[in-house]
Structure formats: C-alpha cells, structure tokens
Scaffold this motif. Structure first.
Motif, PDB file in Angstrom:
ATOM      1  N   SER A   1      21.974  -8.987  26.192  1.00 49.43           N
ATOM      2  CA  SER A   1      22.259 -10.232  25.504  1.00 49.43           C
ATOM      3  C   SER A   1      22.318 -11.340  26.546  1.00 49.43           C
ATOM      4  O   SER A   1      22.243 -11.087  27.741  1.00 49.43           O
TER       5      SER A   1
ATOM      6  N   HIS B   1      32.686 -13.860  21.050  1.00 53.21           N
ATOM      7  CA  HIS B   1      31.414 -14.446  21.449  1.00 53.21           C
ATOM      8  C   HIS B   1      31.575 -15.794  22.132  1.00 53.21           C
ATOM      9  O   HIS B   1      30.699 -16.248  22.833  1.00 53.21           O
TER      10      HIS B   1
ATOM     11  N   GLN C   1      25.134 -14.501  22.934  1.00 54.95           N
ATOM     12  CA  GLN C   1      24.227 -14.208  21.820  1.00 54.95           C
ATOM     13  C   GLN C   1      23.629 -12.833  22.027  1.00 54.95           C
ATOM     14  O   GLN C   1      22.972 -12.580  23.036  1.00 54.95           O
ATOM     15  N   GLN C   2      23.880 -11.960  21.089  1.00 55.73           N
ATOM     16  CA  GLN C   2      23.310 -10.622  21.131  1.00 55.73           C
ATOM     17  C   GLN C   2      22.170 -10.564  20.136  1.00 55.73           C
ATOM     18  O   GLN C   2      22.333 -10.951  18.982  1.00 55.73           O
ATOM     19  N   THR C   3      21.020 -10.102  20.591  1.00 52.23           N
ATOM     20  CA  THR C   3      19.857 -10.003  19.737  1.00 52.23           C
ATOM     21  C   THR C   3      19.747  -8.582  19.215  1.00 52.23           C
ATOM     22  O   THR C   3      19.788  -7.629  19.991  1.00 52.23           O
TER      23      THR C   3
END
Length: 120
Positions: A61, A32, A53-55
C-alpha cells in the motif's frame, strides 16, 4: 540514519508525497489517517497529515503525505530529492529520544559538475 529518499515527481509536488508503506517504519498500528511530526534543516517543526491507501489485490500500500504548505515555503520542485531521516536526540530531562528530520536537495550545475544543494 536515512529512512527514505525519493526523487520528486509532478504528483509529489502538486498533490501529495506518495511513499510506499514498506519504506516507513514509523507507521501506526491500525487506522488509515495519522500525522507525522518532522523538523526541517532550519529547525522549524512541521506536522504532515498522512493517509494510508491499500489497494485491493495488491500486497503493498502507499502513504499519501499532505505537505503542500511545506512545498510552498521551501520552493520545492519536480526533480528535487526529499530525504527523511530518523535522528537520535539527547534530551537532558527524558534521556535519549528520536526525531524525524526532513531534508530536500536540488541538483545544480556548478563549473561543469552536478552538486546537490540543500533547499532552504
């Protein structure tokens, strides 16, 4: 070759540049946190820390780019446009390589016309 451009928002200039991951082909596989190395239009090299940042529940993302020192040095403002270009470079020792170039432009009004000028 233009890879990415964005009209800068308050978040981009006060916290970090936010880029959808789908806009960048340079993302590393796995992890990340990574760094991107860029050259500005004066030839100065910059290293920006980036965080993906993966939601949860959302396919796409975003990448947060830490570039506040660059912003201060260049007097970048809300409403300016940032461009990331991948530029081919000829290197006598290693052949052809690529370099990531960053450019910021600001719209100015001159003689009744809008002109985009490079921010140096």
């Amino acid at each position: 070759m233009k890879m990415f451009s964005k009209l800068l928002t308050k978040t981009d200039v006060e916290k970090s540049l936010v880029i959808p991951t789908s806009s960048l082909d340079i993302l590393p596989l796995g992890g990340h946190l990574f760094y991107i190395n860029v050259i500005d239009n004066t030839g100065k090299a910059w290293t920006f820390p980036c965080f993906i940042q993966q939601t949860e529940g959302i396919e796409s993302s975003v990448v947060f780019v830490g570039w506040l020192k660059f912003l201060c040095d260049k007097d970048v403002r809300v409403g300016d446009t940032v461009f990331l270009h991948q530029k081919s470079m000829d290197d006598d020792c290693t052949g052809t390589g690529t370099q990531l170039k960053i450019e910021v432009k600001r719209k100015i009004r001159l003689l009744g016309e809008d002109i985009w000028a490079a921010v140096e």
